[in-house]
Design a protein around this motif. Structure first.
Motif: not given
Length: 153
Positions: A15-22
């Protein structure tokens, strides 16, 4: 023999988890992450469909939640039988018509209204769930058997 035989399937999930800009800039980043994750793992889910549906989820999160400092989060889980992709946002309001068909067909002349229909139609399952910070909207794609996969040149 080192590694997996061609007929063996990996037993562990990755699994991968990444924060993305809004912002709209999140859409191509999310597509690239999904494409890369599936390719690097040699996963059998359809990459084109995964990218398309991911783009729909991220675009919906950007468009239908208020902008702010809170990022959108993309979670990609690769499992032996398929993949699950989730988009987390800070708005607890569930997406309309994701898990049930809408009353009518989307207007083909309108710019909006087909994203959730695509997700319902092309995924093996989809849904949403509340999270501590808002909600997660997700879809699953099954692994395509090797003999049914398109040949890439």
């Amino acid at each position: 023999m080192n590694g997996l035989a061609l007929h063996d399937r990996p037993s562990d999930a990755a699994s991968w988890r990444i924060a993305l800009p809004h912002s709209a800039a999140a859409v191509p980043v999310a597509r690239a992450l999904v494409r890369t994750a599936l390719a690097e793992a040699g996963h059998g889910a359809d990459s084109d469909t995964a990218e398309l549906l991911t783009a729909e989820l991220v675009a919906n999160a950007v468009e239908h939640t208020s902008a702010g400092d809170t990022p959108i989060e993309l979670v990609v889980e690769l499992r032996p039988g398929g993949c699950q992709i989730e988009v987390h946002d800070h708005d607890p309001v569930p997406p309309g018509d994701l898990t049930r068909p809408s009353a009518g067909e989307p207007d083909p002349w309108q710019e909006h209204g087909r994203g959730l229909l695509l997700i319902r139609s092309l995924s093996s399952s989809c849904g949403h769930r509340p999270t501590e910070q808002g909600k997660a909207v997700w879809f699953r794609l099954a692994v395509i058997p090797p003999q049914w996969r398109p040949r890439r040149s």
